[in-house]
Design an enzyme around this catalytic site. Structure first.
Site, PDB file in Angstrom:
ATOM      1  N   ARG A 120      65.870 -68.691  22.504  1.00  0.00           N
ATOM      2  CA  ARG A 120      64.959 -68.166  21.486  1.00  0.00           C
ATOM      3  C   ARG A 120      63.607 -67.771  22.075  1.00  0.00           C
ATOM      4  O   ARG A 120      63.029 -66.750  21.700  1.00  0.00           O
ATOM      5  CB  ARG A 120      64.782 -69.192  20.370  1.00  0.00           C
ATOM      6  N   LYS A 155      42.821 -55.826  18.949  1.00  0.00           N
ATOM      7  CA  LYS A 155      43.476 -56.433  17.785  1.00  0.00           C
ATOM      8  C   LYS A 155      44.854 -56.940  18.196  1.00  0.00           C
ATOM      9  O   LYS A 155      45.894 -56.371  17.869  1.00  0.00           O
ATOM     10  CB  LYS A 155      43.567 -55.422  16.647  1.00  0.00           C
ATOM     11  N   LYS A 187      28.888 -51.514  18.495  1.00  0.00           N
ATOM     12  CA  LYS A 187      29.427 -51.273  17.163  1.00  0.00           C
ATOM     13  C   LYS A 187      28.322 -51.397  16.116  1.00  0.00           C
ATOM     14  O   LYS A 187      27.157 -51.628  16.456  1.00  0.00           O
ATOM     15  CB  LYS A 187      30.576 -52.258  16.905  1.00  0.00           C
ATOM     16  N   GLU A 217      29.954 -46.742  18.854  1.00  0.00           N
ATOM     17  CA  GLU A 217      30.699 -46.396  17.643  1.00  0.00           C
ATOM     18  C   GLU A 217      29.765 -45.741  16.631  1.00  0.00           C
ATOM     19  O   GLU A 217      28.679 -46.252  16.357  1.00  0.00           O
ATOM     20  CB  GLU A 217      31.319 -47.653  17.042  1.00  0.00           C
ATOM     21  N   ASP A 238      34.571 -43.380  14.289  1.00  0.00           N
ATOM     22  CA  ASP A 238      35.294 -44.342  13.467  1.00  0.00           C
ATOM     23  C   ASP A 238      35.477 -43.863  12.039  1.00  0.00           C
ATOM     24  O   ASP A 238      34.510 -43.463  11.366  1.00  0.00           O
ATOM     25  CB  ASP A 238      34.553 -45.684  13.472  1.00  0.00           C
TER      26      ASP A 238
END
Length: 304
Positions: A120, A155, A187, A217, A238
């Site tokens: 597994r 992510k 950002k 960004e 973005d």
């Protein structure tokens, strides 16, 4: 980004086999060990202990049940090796290869109990990473007629970033930052706390030196103009519509300082990626590749 890839068109296709440099076992063994400890718990594989004679030998075949790109063979090999070093794992293909339904990926022979104990864990790595590689390959193919290159994001599942980003490379994609130390990506919250776009870029340039890329960004054309005036050389566009993206790309290509690199981001999926690529952006960042793809159907069957 750790580096700025070239912007030549993607040359892969569904059936292309890529030769991606494998990850070193030193990086993979801790992941495999943690997965096995999680699965074995306090008492080990009680089902195999209860139903299989201790000296029983067996052979299993690792078979793909759908077409796609293979990824994770070394993790599968190590899963068996960590349980029983005497198990023989023979791969019949390699990561980055396009395979078809019914194709045998590997043959594994050894103590039957130990084969089933590692099964597994091996499959979990293979199905997940092959799913990412397959999805990446399909997206890369979708934009093959455009110069845009497909990149992944941060992510990722905690603890699996290295192998998930490796899977993206096996599918023909590029990696965005591997971590926070690779590059400076300014950002919206960085801008808000720094005061404004100009201050954020100026402060970043003071720290970066010549080896750390700086990307900023922006959400609007007005922000983009401010970033360009402040000397931005790589901009993350973005959540912009295709029409706005075209305007943004034009501003960057025609800027007096020289062509500024552009990257689109913001919930981009296979359904929207072509429209984004048609705007002329250099890179397309897709969190989808590592957080929303489907596992490739791979099974392990008793053969002898």
């Amino acid at each position: 980004m750790t580096s700025t890839p070239s912007t030549s068109p993607q040359q892969t296709s569904h059936t292309t086999t890529l030769n991606v440099p494998p990850l070193n076992d030193v990086l993979l063994v801790p992941l495999v060990e943690n997965a096995l400890v999680e699965d074995l718990g306090r008492r080990g594989d009680v089902t195999s202990q209860a139903t299989i004679p201790a000296d029983k030998q067996a052979t299993l075949t690792l078979t793909v049940r759908d077409e796609g790109v293979v990824c994770g063979l070394d993790l599968a090999r190590l899963a068996f090796a960590q349980v029983d070093a005497s198990i023989e794992f023979t791969a019949h293909t390699h990561d980055g290869a396009w395979v078809t339904a019914g194709q045998t990926l590997a043959t594994i022979s050894g103590n039957a109990r130990n084969l089933l104990t590692a099964e597994r864990t091996a499959l979990n790595f293979m199905t997940h990473l092959s799913g990412i590689a397959t999805a990446t390959r399909k997206v890369v193919d979708l934009v093959a007629d455009h110069p845009a290159q497909i990149t992944c994001t941060r992510k990722t599942i905690p603890g699996l970033r290295t192998v998930q980003k490796y899977a993206v490379r096996c599918g023909g994609g590029r990696n965005h930052r591997l971590g926070l130390d690779d590059a400076i990506l300014i950002k919206d919250n960085h801008i808000a706390i720094a005061g404004n776009i100009t201050k954020a870029i100026e402060q970043a340039k003071q720290l970066a030196g010549h080896l750390i890329p700086i990307e900023i960004e922006v959400d609007t054309l007005e922000q983009l103009k401010q970033a360009l005036e402040a000397g931005a050389e790589l901009v993350l566009l973005d959540n912009m519509s295709p029409d706005t993206l075209r305007e943004a790309v034009a501003l960057c290509k025609n800027h007096p300082s020289g062509r500024v690199k552009t990257e689109a981001s913001g919930g981009i999926t296979p359904d929207s990626v072509v429209a984004v690529a048609e705007t002329g952006v250099d890179f397309i960042a897709m969190g989808y590749l590592t957080h929303s793809t489907t596992a490739l159907d791979i099974g392990m069957d008793f053969s002898a």
